[in-house]
Scaffold this motif. Structure first.
Motif, PDB file in Angstrom:
ATOM      1  N   PHE A  51       0.836  -1.199   0.000  1.00  0.00           N
ATOM      2  CA  PHE A  51       0.000   0.000   0.000  1.00  0.00           C
ATOM      3  C   PHE A  51       0.874   1.254   0.000  1.00  0.00           C
ATOM      4  O   PHE A  51       0.657   2.174  -0.797  1.00  0.00           O
ATOM      5  N   VAL A  52       1.858   1.294   0.872  1.00  0.00           N
ATOM      6  CA  VAL A  52       2.741   2.466   0.966  1.00  0.00           C
ATOM      7  C   VAL A  52       3.534   2.624  -0.330  1.00  0.00           C
ATOM      8  O   VAL A  52       3.649   3.734  -0.863  1.00  0.00           O
ATOM      9  N   TYR A  53       4.055   1.535  -0.869  1.00  0.00           N
ATOM     10  CA  TYR A  53       4.811   1.592  -2.127  1.00  0.00           C
ATOM     11  C   TYR A  53       3.925   2.141  -3.249  1.00  0.00           C
ATOM     12  O   TYR A  53       4.363   2.968  -4.052  1.00  0.00           O
ATOM     13  N   GLN A  54       2.672   1.689  -3.293  1.00  0.00           N
ATOM     14  CA  GLN A  54       1.747   2.158  -4.323  1.00  0.00           C
ATOM     15  C   GLN A  54       1.488   3.661  -4.195  1.00  0.00           C
ATOM     16  O   GLN A  54       1.496   4.385  -5.191  1.00  0.00           O
ATOM     17  N   LEU A  55       1.281   4.145  -2.972  1.00  0.00           N
ATOM     18  CA  LEU A  55       1.065   5.580  -2.776  1.00  0.00           C
ATOM     19  C   LEU A  55       2.307   6.382  -3.157  1.00  0.00           C
ATOM     20  O   LEU A  55       2.208   7.445  -3.769  1.00  0.00           O
ATOM     21  N   LEU A  56       3.474   5.882  -2.795  1.00  0.00           N
ATOM     22  CA  LEU A  56       4.713   6.567  -3.156  1.00  0.00           C
ATOM     23  C   LEU A  56       4.873   6.638  -4.680  1.00  0.00           C
ATOM     24  O   LEU A  56       5.287   7.658  -5.226  1.00  0.00           O
ATOM     25  N   THR A  57       4.515   5.567  -5.355  1.00  0.00           N
ATOM     26  CA  THR A  57       4.581   5.537  -6.814  1.00  0.00           C
ATOM     27  C   THR A  57       3.620   6.558  -7.409  1.00  0.00           C
ATOM     28  O   THR A  57       3.979   7.318  -8.320  1.00  0.00           O
ATOM     29  N   GLU A  58       2.385   6.585  -6.883  1.00  0.00           N
ATOM     30  CA  GLU A  58       1.391   7.548  -7.361  1.00  0.00           C
ATOM     31  C   GLU A  58       1.853   8.989  -7.145  1.00  0.00           C
ATOM     32  O   GLU A  58       1.517   9.877  -7.930  1.00  0.00           O
ATOM     33  N   ALA A  59       2.633   9.227  -6.092  1.00  0.00           N
ATOM     34  CA  ALA A  59       3.110  10.572  -5.771  1.00  0.00           C
ATOM     35  C   ALA A  59       4.345  10.956  -6.588  1.00  0.00           C
ATOM     36  O   ALA A  59       4.857  12.066  -6.452  1.00  0.00           O
ATOM     37  N   GLY A  60       4.847  10.041  -7.425  1.00  0.00           N
ATOM     38  CA  GLY A  60       6.008  10.347  -8.265  1.00  0.00           C
ATOM     39  C   GLY A  60       7.336  10.291  -7.528  1.00  0.00           C
ATOM     40  O   GLY A  60       8.285  10.985  -7.885  1.00  0.00           O
ATOM     41  N   THR A  61       7.412   9.459  -6.513  1.00  0.00           N
ATOM     42  CA  THR A  61       8.613   9.337  -5.691  1.00  0.00           C
ATOM     43  C   THR A  61       9.771   8.748  -6.480  1.00  0.00           C
ATOM     44  O   THR A  61       9.608   7.821  -7.257  1.00  0.00           O
ATOM     45  N   ARG A  62      10.955   9.296  -6.254  1.00  0.00           N
ATOM     46  CA  ARG A  62      12.188   8.718  -6.806  1.00  0.00           C
ATOM     47  C   ARG A  62      12.742   7.764  -5.756  1.00  0.00           C
ATOM     48  O   ARG A  62      13.130   8.196  -4.670  1.00  0.00           O
ATOM     49  N   PHE A  63      12.759   6.493  -6.076  1.00  0.00           N
ATOM     50  CA  PHE A  63      13.155   5.483  -5.109  1.00  0.00           C
ATOM     51  C   PHE A  63      14.661   5.331  -5.016  1.00  0.00           C
ATOM     52  O   PHE A  63      15.372   5.430  -6.009  1.00  0.00           O
TER      53      PHE A  63
END
Length: 69
Positions: A51-63
């Protein structure tokens, strides 16, 4: 007569539109600027890693790269 079949209860409620966007922005800030791991963010929010990974992806996070390399 048999009882109607009920869907299983969710562990955590779904997060709708504006609330989801706000939470995603907070998580991104903590991940990118604070250096907090995805696992730590998930544990602190009582949510799954996915869930957290999905939200971070939606927010355009650079991993960051995995592990301590």
């Amino acid at each position: 007569m048999s009882q109607p079949i009920k869907p299983p209860k969710r562990k955590s409620p779904l997060v709708p539109g504006p609330e989801r966007t706000r939470i995603a922005a907070e998580l991104r800030e903590q991940y990118e600027r604070g250096g907090v791991s995805i696992r730590s963010l998930a544990q602190a929010r009582g949510r799954s890693y996915t869930f957290v990974y999905q939200l971070l992806t939606e927010a355009g996070t650079r991993f960051r790269p995995r592990g301590n390399r």
